[in-house]
Design an enzyme around this catalytic site. Structure first.
Site, PDB file in Angstrom:
ATOM      1  N   LYS B  75       0.795  -1.125   0.114  1.00  0.00           N
ATOM      2  CA  LYS B  75      -0.051   0.053  -0.003  1.00  0.00           C
ATOM      3  C   LYS B  75       0.870   1.315  -0.036  1.00  0.00           C
ATOM      4  O   LYS B  75       1.861   1.304   0.561  1.00  0.00           O
ATOM      5  CB  LYS B  75      -0.911  -0.015   1.162  1.00  0.00           C
ATOM      6  CG  LYS B  75      -1.980   1.153   1.256  1.00  0.00           C
ATOM      7  CD  LYS B  75      -2.634   0.952   2.484  1.00  0.00           C
ATOM      8  CE  LYS B  75      -4.244   1.994   2.563  1.00  0.00           C
ATOM      9  NZ  LYS B  75      -4.758   1.523   3.766  1.00  0.00           N
ATOM     10  N   SER B 150     -10.081   1.553   2.562  1.00  0.00           N
ATOM     11  CA  SER B 150      -8.809   2.362   1.781  1.00  0.00           C
ATOM     12  C   SER B 150      -7.782   1.531   1.110  1.00  0.00           C
ATOM     13  O   SER B 150      -7.454   1.699   0.111  1.00  0.00           O
ATOM     14  CB  SER B 150      -8.428   3.322   2.674  1.00  0.00           C
ATOM     15  OG  SER B 150      -7.314   2.588   3.538  1.00  0.00           O
ATOM     16  N   SER B 174      -9.967  -0.891   6.599  1.00  0.00           N
ATOM     17  CA  SER B 174      -9.344  -0.795   5.380  1.00  0.00           C
ATOM     18  C   SER B 174      -8.463  -1.744   4.780  1.00  0.00           C
ATOM     19  O   SER B 174      -8.308  -1.997   3.713  1.00  0.00           O
ATOM     20  CB  SER B 174      -8.410   0.419   5.416  1.00  0.00           C
ATOM     21  OG  SER B 174      -9.099   1.785   5.407  1.00  0.00           O
TER      22      SER B 174
END
Lengths: 480, 471
Positions: B75, B150, B174
């Site tokens: 990420k 996310s 997330s």
């Protein structure tokens, strides 16, 4: 409670001090970067210091220990504590928050004794990180607004600080000066900080208010930029007078932060309460609570060296000087009291030992390179009138320059020799005979006439006579 | 698509080369990431070099690492030395960290090959990746739908076979929610299990890094590598990583699994159907299903949307244009701050900064932030009571399957509700994971969430493994 001489009758000064000291750790409060003053800008930095995204603080245990030493030396209680974030924007604050202690400080509720047994309460002494340093160029104010550009040095960012907050127990500017001086001596004694006000490793914010005796405390103003012990006194005296004049002229003191200008000797408004930041304090989630174990506290307490007040007392007793006098204060502050003890142990004259060290050893630090036995020998030469006090001073200078030596041999080499009492008396008699007018005046009580007589003896002895001894002889003869 | 454990076995055993594995994944990225946009940056050249080095080392007789040759995506809120780390925000665009996050170091040491940085909702704030400053990521299973967020890029990267595994961060769901929406496994470990050093903070007391994988065994293998105490993170638990792989085949016989009787409303029927099927599967495997009450659950969403923005308002204050990232020049300092932050942050980030600043302000602190902390304590106590009766709890991961782009962007509250089942775990600091368990509406995958108490990862993985066997 003593009345402040600078304030008109009926007015009482109330002062509290917030003193920030940088701790003498090797590294910063939350990172491994070096904590050192005076390095090339932005060399002692790392992701944590710069608040780079993703960097996290790790508490420096040595900083906690030094903070505990300060707390214990100030008779504080050490408490389980936590860190908070104090949020505000400024370019020299890399994370846009300062990690500090808020409602749970490490040290609480202590006191510091001033000479004369005046007790000043210590509300708290908490740990926090320092900011970086900004230098603003262009513009007239030296501040960021209106400047052309600013340079930032983050070497200081993250340096461990302890903020020591006194209670508003101080009543005169002299007490405030004594407080700062004593606090500084304590910090040096416990090795917590080098406490150099000129380098900013010790910084004072002064809270000043005035009120009439018997009425509640007045509104206080906080004065910043007070960078020497002398300025502490001057700033308080100025600010107290300003507030009294303001109130007596029908005005009202506003709560505000004021800036001390050392050159003009005045304070001026920096910011008022209305434009104060809302710091939005909240518990720092990147750190865990700090709970010093009792065994650790005990260990730090046991390892605490004797504090300045106790050391001054011991030294004063040993040397026969005043414990609140210049010699005791200065020698202890420099950490030279152990050395003085060593000189005395080597047979030195106690009083002369401490005075010599006070007067001549300012640059030599706590472990002077002059062997104690040599200084001891010099004090004995003078005590036994083998050399005059003037000659002793010359020899002391030579001894320090050479880093030691045989003082008797040095005295002989310079032709310093004691005049025996008979020879000295003959010279005194000769001087009386040579200066009959001066002698008569002196006998009639005119002290000024003494100079001519002593001068004549010194001249005759080619400087070898001891001025004190000559004076004593003349006095004895005049009163005979 | 090869599983992580197959790659490790193949590369370590000589039947595969790291280079061939990496090329296979880079091929898929080249073919399809133009459409999916899982990545902000593909580090193909470095990945090839790293793979070649691993192959050379193994050929030279060196012992293969526990992740030898595994292509992994990160990420884009985890710092990678010298490689752009943007948090999908314009304010950090172009910023290259001078250091690696702790997890990145651990991956490299274990022989993993980092293939790139994945897209996310800006600063991890969102549930669809629609808040990325660089455009949304598409769900590989249906490109008209969001991948969740996310960590949408990381979930999509595994789902699409761009990487054998990926890492995400989970502040309120997330990792788990996008895992559910993309049909992969996603784990949020116990707070303090995986070092946060080098993870760009959103809400420090809630953030936790965890893995995305194709199956439960891969997740256990990867988590064992990235977990463990890190002296650089003061909130890291001072104990070694929990052993997980050995418990995967233990089954759930005799385990007590909780069913929450007061689950918040608003869950789609297709998802609730799969939840019932999951309970049935566990019951059939020998587990006992026990009712538990979590009365404070209903307040968690509100508490979260005070605590997380409050911390974020402080964590994101450093993006001021002074030291790094983008700056918009202006005549004076305050104007520069305002212009930089106005142009650098997106709408959702600004919304949360304002929310959080307000919640911490003098005069409002006790009513908002202070009260939210009390709710946090309540839910913690609720869970503590529940875990005296059960070893794990099952809930849906997300109230619905993956939704269409734009369907919630005009209504922040609807978007926030995506995390209603995942947020309580973060408030409590507990572990939870999402396991794919069949299909729901429109043949999209449904994720079941397995929750456990602090450091209860072994129970959690046992249940997850059982669900996987039954699905």
């Amino acid at each position: 409670m003593s009345e402040n001489p600078v304030l008109p009758n009926g007015w009482q000064l109330v002062v509290g001090l917030e003193v920030h000291v940088e701790l003498a750790t090797k590294t910063k409060l939350f990172s491994a970067s070096v904590n050192r003053f005076g390095d090339e800008p932005n060399t002692n930095i790392d992701p944590i210091t710069l608040g780079l995204p993703g960097a996290l603080p790790v508490l420096n245990k040595h900083a906690v220990e030094l903070a505990m030493r300060i707390g214990l030396a100030l008779n504080c209680k050490i408490r389980p504590c936590a860190f908070h974030r104090k949020n505000y924007f400024y370019p020299d604050l890399p994370k846009a928050y300062q990690i500090t202690q808020y409602d749970h400080p490490l040290n609480v509720d202590g006191f510091l004794m001033l000479p004369g047994e005046v007790r000043i309460g210590i509300e708290r002494a908490h740990l926090e990180e320092d900011t970086g340093k900004s230098v603003h160029f262009g513009g007239s104010s030296g501040r960021i607004h209106g400047s052309d550009y600013s340079l930032l040095d983050y070497n200081r960012a993250g340096v461990p600080l302890v903020e020591i907050v006194s209670r508003p127990d101080i009543r005169t500017s002299e007490q405030a000066r004594q407080y700062v001086a004593e606090l500084r001596a304590i910090l040096l004694a416990v090795g917590a900080s080098d406490a150099k006000m000129e380098e900013g490793s010790m910084r004072c914010d002064v809270n000043v208010s005035v009120h009439r005796f018997g009425t509640p405390f007045g509104t206080r103003c906080e004065i910043k930029n007070v960078n020497s012990i002398r300025s502490v006194g001057r700033a308080i005296d100025y600010e107290a007078r300003r507030q009294v004049e303001l109130i007596e002229g029908g005005g009202v003191v506003r709560q505000e932060t004021r800036h001390w200008d050392d050159a003009s000797g005045r304070t001026e408004t920096l910011r008022t309460k209305e434009d104060a930041d809302d710091y939005r304090y909240f518990l720092e989630p990147d750190l865990v609570p700090l709970v010093p174990e009792q065994s650790w506290i005990d260990q730090v307490r046991l390892a605490l060296p004797p504090l300045p007040a106790a050391r001054r007392e011991m030294l004063a007793e040993l040397c026969g000087v005043d414990k609140n006098g210049e010699s005791a204060i200065v020698v202890v502050e420099r950490g030279q009291d152990d050395y003085v003890r060593e000189v005395i142990a080597n047979g030195g004259d106690p009083r002369r030992s401490v005075v010599y060290v006070q007067q001549a050893f300012a640059e030599l630090g706590p472990k002077p390179r002059v062997p104690a036995k040599d200084l001891a020998a010099l004090t004995i030469l003078e005590r036994d009138a083998k050399v005059t006090s003037t000659q002793a001073k010359t020899l002391l200078t030579e001894l320090i320059e050479a880093g030691g030596g045989d003082v008797a041999a040095m005295a002989a080499k310079r032709g310093f020799e004691a005049l025996d009492t008979g020879a000295l008396e003959a010279m005194v008699d000769a001087a009386i005979a040579a200066e009959p007018g001066a002698w008569k005046k002196y006998c009639d009580g005119e002290e000024k006439a003494l100079g001519a007589l002593v001068g004549a003896v010194m001249k005759a002895s080619k400087g070898k006579a001891d001025g004190k001894a000559v004076t004593a002889l003349l006095q004895a003869k005049a009163s005979a | 698509m090869k599983k992580l454990v197959e790659i490790v076995a193949g590369v370590g055993g000589g039947s595969l080369t790291a280079t061939s594995v990496v090329e296979e994944h880079l091929d898929r990225i080249r073919t399809r990431d133009g459409e999916i946009h899982a990545f902000n940056l593909v580090t193909a050249d470095q990945a090839r070099k790293d793979a070649a080095k691993i192959d050379a080392d193994i050929k030279a007789g060196k012992k293969a690492g526990p992740l030898a040759g595994v292509p992994i995506a990160l990420k884009d809120n985890m710092c990678t030395r010298g490689v752009e780390t943007t948090c999908s925000s314009k304010i950090l665009q172009g910023w290259k960290p001078p250091y690696d996050a702790t997890v990145v170091g651990k991956l490299r040491e274990a022989g993993a090959v980092i293939v790139g940085k994945t897209n996310l909702d800006e600063f991890a704030m969102g549930s669809s990746t629609e808040n990325s400053a660089f455009g949304p990521t598409k769900n590989p299973l249906d490109v008209s739908r969001v991948p969740g967020g996310s960590s949408g890029g990381s979930a999509a990267a595994v789902s699409a076979g761009f990487a054998a595994a990926s890492l995400g961060s989970d502040t309120g769901g997330s990792i788990r929610q996008p895992a559910a929406l993309c049909g992969v496994v996603g784990v949020k470990p116990t707070y303090g299990t995986v070092s946060r050093y080098g993870l760009v903070a959103f809400a420090s007391s809630l953030d936790q890094i965890g893995p995305f994988t194709q199956d439960v065994r891969d997740a256990a293998t990867l988590l064992e590598v990235i977990a463990g105490h890190d002296p650089l993170d003061s909130t890291s638990i001072p104990q070694p990583a929990i052993s997980l792989v050995p418990v995967l085949d233990h089954g759930v016989k005799g385990m007590r699994v909780g069913r929450v009787t007061d689950l918040p409303e608003g869950c789609e029927p297709d998802v609730l159907e799969r939840l019932e099927a999951a309970f049935d599967a566990l019951r059939n495997a020998g587990a006992t299903i026990v009712d538990v009450e979590l009365p404070s659950l209903q307040y968690c969403l509100t508490a979260y949307y005070l605590i997380a923005p409050a911390e974020a308002s402080s964590n994101l204050a450093r993006y001021d244009g002074v030291r790094y990232g983008n700056r918009v020049d202006a005549p004076d300092l305050n104007a520069m701050y305002a212009a930089t932050r106005e142009s650098g942050f997106g709408e959702e980030v600004k919304r949360r900064i304002m929310l959080g600043t307000y919640a911490l302000s003098a005069g409002y602190f006790e009513a908002y932030y202070g009260k939210a902390l009390k709710v946090r304590r309540l839910i913690y106590d609720d869970f503590a009571r529940a875990y005296t009766k059960v070893d794990a709890i099952l809930t849906p991961t997300s109230p619905s399957v993956a939704f269409k782009f734009g369907s919630k962007t005009d209504n922040p509250l609807a978007m926030y509700l995506c995390d209603v089942f995942t947020i309580p775990t973060n408030l409590a600091g507990h572990p939870a994971m999402s396991v794919p368990f069949g299909l729901g509406a429109d043949s999209m995958p449904v994720g079941i969430q397995v929750l456990a108490t602090t450091l209860g990862e072994q129970s959690m993985f046992k249940v997850a493994a059982e669900l996987e066997r039954a699905s």
